[in-house]
Design a protein around this motif. Structure first.
Motif, PDB file in Angstrom:
ATOM      1  N   LYS A  51       5.562  13.284  12.685  1.00 48.28           N
ATOM      2  CA  LYS A  51       4.866  13.888  13.599  1.00 48.28           C
ATOM      3  C   LYS A  51       3.720  14.205  12.976  1.00 48.28           C
ATOM      4  N   LYS A  52       3.067  13.897  11.867  1.00 49.34           N
ATOM      5  CA  LYS A  52       1.880  14.575  11.000  1.00 49.34           C
ATOM      6  C   LYS A  52       0.413  13.284  11.413  1.00 49.34           C
ATOM      7  N   THR A  53      -0.442  13.803  11.766  1.00 43.65           N
ATOM      8  CA  THR A  53      -1.186  13.166  11.695  1.00 43.65           C
ATOM      9  C   THR A  53      -1.723  12.836  10.609  1.00 43.65           C
ATOM     10  N   ARG A  54      -2.085  12.820   9.898  1.00 42.94           N
ATOM     11  CA  ARG A  54      -3.210  12.805   8.588  1.00 42.94           C
ATOM     12  C   ARG A  54      -2.128  12.701   7.406  1.00 42.94           C
ATOM     13  N   ILE A  55      -2.414  11.800   6.977  1.00 44.14           N
ATOM     14  CA  ILE A  55      -1.009  11.867   5.186  1.00 44.14           C
ATOM     15  C   ILE A  55      -2.586  10.963   4.689  1.00 44.14           C
ATOM     16  N   ASN A  56      -2.256  11.063   3.096  1.00 45.29           N
ATOM     17  CA  ASN A  56      -2.957  10.481   2.022  1.00 45.29           C
ATOM     18  C   ASN A  56      -1.906   9.287   1.050  1.00 45.29           C
ATOM     19  N   THR A  57      -1.956   7.588   1.710  1.00 47.76           N
ATOM     20  CA  THR A  57      -1.087   6.771   1.441  1.00 47.76           C
ATOM     21  C   THR A  57      -1.654   5.526   0.927  1.00 47.76           C
ATOM     22  N   THR A  58      -1.133   4.831   0.488  1.00 49.19           N
ATOM     23  CA  THR A  58      -1.575   3.347   0.080  1.00 49.19           C
ATOM     24  C   THR A  58      -0.670   2.135   0.467  1.00 49.19           C
ATOM     25  N   ILE A  59      -1.285   1.507   1.115  1.00 44.80           N
ATOM     26  CA  ILE A  59      -0.865   0.036   2.250  1.00 44.80           C
ATOM     27  C   ILE A  59      -1.432  -0.697   2.113  1.00 44.80           C
ATOM     28  N   ARG A  60      -0.697  -2.328   2.658  1.00 43.69           N
ATOM     29  CA  ARG A  60      -0.320  -3.354   1.950  1.00 43.69           C
ATOM     30  C   ARG A  60      -0.574  -3.914   3.609  1.00 43.69           C
ATOM     31  N   GLY A  61      -1.495  -4.732   3.467  1.00 42.24           N
ATOM     32  CA  GLY A  61      -1.797  -5.276   4.918  1.00 42.24           C
ATOM     33  C   GLY A  61      -2.588  -5.947   4.968  1.00 42.24           C
ATOM     34  N   TRP A  62      -2.080  -7.316   5.773  1.00 47.74           N
ATOM     35  CA  TRP A  62      -3.227  -8.324   6.172  1.00 47.74           C
ATOM     36  C   TRP A  62      -4.119  -8.502   7.138  1.00 47.74           C
ATOM     37  N   VAL A  63      -5.634  -8.578   6.160  1.00 44.82           N
ATOM     38  CA  VAL A  63      -6.855  -8.430   6.924  1.00 44.82           C
ATOM     39  C   VAL A  63      -7.178  -8.936   8.057  1.00 44.82           C
ATOM     40  N   THR A  64      -6.993  -9.264   9.370  1.00 47.95           N
ATOM     41  CA  THR A  64      -8.191 -10.109  10.655  1.00 47.95           C
ATOM     42  C   THR A  64      -8.548  -9.827  10.645  1.00 47.95           C
ATOM     43  N   LYS A  65      -9.827  -9.156  10.278  1.00 46.95           N
ATOM     44  CA  LYS A  65     -11.245  -9.543  10.714  1.00 46.95           C
ATOM     45  C   LYS A  65     -11.955  -8.406  10.439  1.00 46.95           C
TER      46      LYS A  65
END
Length: 154
Positions: A51-65
């Motif tokens: 339910k949080k609106t903002r968080i500090n994090t590190t994400i790993r993902g695939w760049v689509t564009k």
């Protein structure tokens, strides 16, 4: 003399062509080097937020564009057809268009966009009048990510 001139032209052309297609090596960093100790997959960020609106994090993902190179605007695949719209906090950073299709690790602030029908006063995409509760935001673009640092993973 003629052969020397042709060899010089050949080597100059060879170096020019080599500079156009520089591969993005594993570990190349844009901005600040991200902290990878508490890394989350891009598909699991929305569930992590709860339910949080903002968080500090590190994400790993695939760049689509890569939307815009100057300022580092790009989109990450968040799974199930969803997209995370990401951009760098600092506008001075320029990312290459070759980032498309790469897996990256990005550190920053993930933020949920409010839906207009949630009756939130900071929705930003609300419509006044009779159409107020009939307009829907795009459910595929619910998250934005403000990047402090990015590293090419694969």
């Amino acid at each position: 003399m003629k052969h020397l001139f042709l060899m010089v032209i050949f080597f100059l052309n060879l170096t020019v062509f080599a500079q156009k297609h520089t591969p993005l090596p594993h570990g190349m960093v844009f901005g600040v080097r991200p902290n990878i100790t508490a890394m989350v997959d891009a598909a699991k960020v929305e569930a992590l937020m709860g339910k949080k609106t903002r968080i500090n994090t590190t994400i790993r993902g695939w760049v689509t564009k890569v939307t815009k190179q100057k300022g580092g605007w790009f989109e990450l695949d968040a799974g199930k057809g969803k997209i995370i719209a990401a951009h760098f906090k600092s506008y001075t950073i320029t990312i290459p268009a070759d980032l498309k299709g790469k897996i990256v690790i990005a550190e920053g602030i993930a933020e949920k966009q409010f839906m207009a029908d949630d009756l939130q006063h900071f929705a930003g995409d609300t419509v006044s009048g009779k159409k107020q509760h009939m307009e829907k935001t795009d459910p595929k673009r619910r998250l934005t990510f403000e990047v402090k640092g990015l590293m090419v993973d694969q």
